[in-house]
Scaffold this motif. Structure first.
Motif, short mmCIF file in Angstrom:
data_model
loop_
_atom_site.label_atom_id
_atom_site.label_comp_id
_atom_site.label_asym_id
_atom_site.label_seq_id
_atom_site.Cartn_x
_atom_site.Cartn_y
_atom_site.Cartn_z
N SER A 1 34.51 27.68 40.64
CA SER A 1 35.07 26.38 41.27
C SER A 1 34.29 26.37 42.79
O SER A 1 34.08 27.32 43.49
CB SER A 1 36.57 26.71 41.46
N LEU A 2 34.30 25.05 43.13
CA LEU A 2 33.73 24.78 44.52
C LEU A 2 34.65 24.50 45.47
O LEU A 2 34.28 23.83 46.63
CB LEU A 2 32.28 24.00 44.57
N ARG A 3 36.07 24.36 45.06
CA ARG A 3 36.98 23.87 45.94
C ARG A 3 37.41 24.75 47.13
O ARG A 3 37.67 26.06 46.49
CB ARG A 3 38.20 23.61 45.09
N ALA A 4 37.66 24.66 48.13
CA ALA A 4 37.99 25.78 49.14
C ALA A 4 39.31 26.48 48.89
O ALA A 4 39.28 27.60 48.96
CB ALA A 4 37.89 24.83 50.57
N LYS A 5 40.17 25.52 48.48
CA LYS A 5 41.67 26.37 48.17
C LYS A 5 41.50 27.25 47.01
O LYS A 5 41.91 28.69 47.07
CB LYS A 5 42.64 25.40 47.83
N THR A 6 40.55 26.86 45.89
CA THR A 6 40.55 27.94 44.76
C THR A 6 39.59 29.00 45.28
O THR A 6 39.97 30.34 44.63
CB THR A 6 39.70 27.04 43.69
N ILE A 7 38.44 28.96 45.87
CA ILE A 7 37.63 29.97 46.30
C ILE A 7 38.60 30.87 47.08
O ILE A 7 38.58 32.29 46.96
CB ILE A 7 36.58 29.41 47.06
N SER B 1 30.05 30.69 44.79
CA SER B 1 30.93 29.25 44.78
C SER B 1 30.89 29.06 46.38
O SER B 1 30.97 28.01 46.69
CB SER B 1 32.37 29.38 44.16
N LEU B 2 31.28 30.14 47.25
CA LEU B 2 31.46 30.09 48.69
C LEU B 2 30.19 29.62 49.33
O LEU B 2 30.34 28.61 50.40
CB LEU B 2 31.92 31.34 49.16
N LEU B 3 28.98 30.03 49.10
CA LEU B 3 27.95 29.76 49.73
C LEU B 3 27.43 28.35 49.35
O LEU B 3 27.09 27.55 50.21
CB LEU B 3 26.81 30.63 49.35
N ILE B 4 27.66 27.70 48.01
CA ILE B 4 27.20 26.67 47.84
C ILE B 4 28.33 25.67 48.43
O ILE B 4 28.26 24.46 49.02
CB ILE B 4 27.43 26.46 46.34
N PHE B 5 29.69 25.85 48.57
CA PHE B 5 30.61 25.08 49.22
C PHE B 5 30.05 24.81 50.81
O PHE B 5 30.31 23.78 51.28
CB PHE B 5 32.01 25.53 49.23
N ALA B 6 29.76 25.86 51.27
CA ALA B 6 29.25 25.90 52.80
C ALA B 6 27.81 25.38 52.99
O ALA B 6 27.32 25.13 54.05
CB ALA B 6 29.56 27.04 53.54
N SER B 7 27.20 25.10 51.91
CA SER B 7 25.71 24.64 51.94
C SER B 7 25.58 23.47 52.71
O SER B 7 26.17 22.48 52.37
CB SER B 7 25.03 24.50 50.74
N PRO B 8 24.52 23.19 53.84
CA PRO B 8 24.65 22.04 54.32
C PRO B 8 23.96 20.98 53.51
O PRO B 8 23.26 21.43 52.45
CB PRO B 8 23.39 22.40 55.33
N THR B 9 24.14 19.87 53.60
CA THR B 9 23.79 18.69 52.84
C THR B 9 22.34 17.93 53.14
O THR B 9 21.70 18.35 54.24
CB THR B 9 24.56 17.42 52.99
N LYS B 10 21.66 17.43 52.39
CA LYS B 10 20.37 16.91 52.88
C LYS B 10 20.84 15.24 52.78
O LYS B 10 21.09 14.52 52.03
CB LYS B 10 19.22 17.02 51.60
#
Length: 297
Positions: free
Chosen positions: A43-49, A196-205
């Motif tokens: 999961s990539l939801r902050a709460k679930t992570i 999942s945590l790193l993908i959640f925090a990954s900058p957008t393009k």
């Protein structure tokens, strides 16, 4: 608890848990908890992570007890060449290194968010102070993007090596082999949750997916894009920079939105920072236990 990701259709595959049935009761409890974690590990939801990291940290307490149990210690003594514990030590390096990086990243992100939020709270529209802080925030995010991408490449390599390796440990009467298999499974799940945590925090393009998301979703089609707390702030800060460059009047409403999003992200970062910090401390303790076990006389 919701198990869905903020990006529909996302799936971060890991091998299924398939462990020997002849394990002590403590080990069987660990396997049961690992199976529960697998239901939401990607999961990539902050709460679930955050919840997953808390559950994982608690699970490592049981792992530490398993390593220190008399049955395991006796098995270690019979493992004369010490290869089993050395294997577990080698496989723990990546999860510990990734957790250290994620812990540092969360702390730095929180600091950057707080600095920009404080600048925006001051009176006035987009001034030189806000512009400078926004520029610094985007520079930090650009560097984070490169660093996160390096870890994601390592994860893909790790998953490739562990696709079909579990069968060699199945149906074994050797307790130390069973313990190593349990350690291997929790290590892979730890990597998955940190990923999942790193993908959640990954900058957008701008105008598209983040680099991390594209790496993980290159084969996915029809995935709906939904911005998370990090991406909403990235989008807002980018907009502030563009308006500052054009000398445009941002208006109080635009800055209000930015302030609200930054405040939300700050609270989110605090929870994630606390979760990854607790997990990191547990990983340190586990590694110490493995080192002590591997050097036992």
């Amino acid at each position: 608890m919701a198990n869905s990701s903020f990006m529909e259709g996302v799936h971060l595959p890991l091998r299924s848990i398939s462990l020997p049935s002849r394990l002590p009761s403590n080990s069987l409890k660990i396997v049961a908890e690992l199976s529960k974690l697998k239901a939401s590990e990607s999961s990539l939801r902050a709460k679930t992570i955050r919840v997953n990291m808390a559950r994982l940290a608690e699970l490592y307490v049981s792992i530490e007890e398993l390593i220190g149990s008399p049955l395991t210690q006796q098995a270690i003594l019979r493992d004369r060449n010490g290869k089993a514990m050395q294997k577990a030590l080698d496989e723990s390096i990546m999860s510990l290194d990734t957790c250290w990086f994620a812990r540092d990243l969360m702390a730095r992100m929180k600091d950057e968010v707080q600095d920009l939020w404080s600048a925006i709270r001051r009176k006035g529209g987009i001034n030189s102070s806000i512009e400078s802080h926004a520029k610094g925030f985007m520079s930090f995010r650009k560097k984070a993007k490169r660093d996160i991408a390096k870890y994601l490449v390592q994860f893909k390599t790790l998953e490739g090596k562990n696709t079909n390796n579990s069968s060699k440990f199945l149906n074994s009467d050797n307790h130390i082999v069973m313990v190593v298999e349990v350690l291997k499974e929790i290590n892979l799940i730890t990597i998955s949750i940190l990923k999942s945590l790193l993908i959640f925090a990954s900058p957008t393009k701008t105008g598209g997916w983040s680099l991390a998301s594209r790496l993980m979703l290159s084969s996915e089609k029809g995935v709906k894009k939904v911005l998370n707390e990090v991406e909403r702030v990235d989008s807002t800060v980018s907009s502030i920079r563009e308006q500052a460059t054009r000398k445009a009047d941002a208006g109080s409403e635009a800055l209000k939105v930015a302030q609200e999003r930054l405040e939300t992200l700050e609270h989110c970062m605090e929870g994630l920072e606390d979760g990854v910090d607790r997990l990191y401390k547990r990983l340190i303790r586990i590694r110490a236990s493995l080192l002590n076990a591997s050097t036992a006389p």
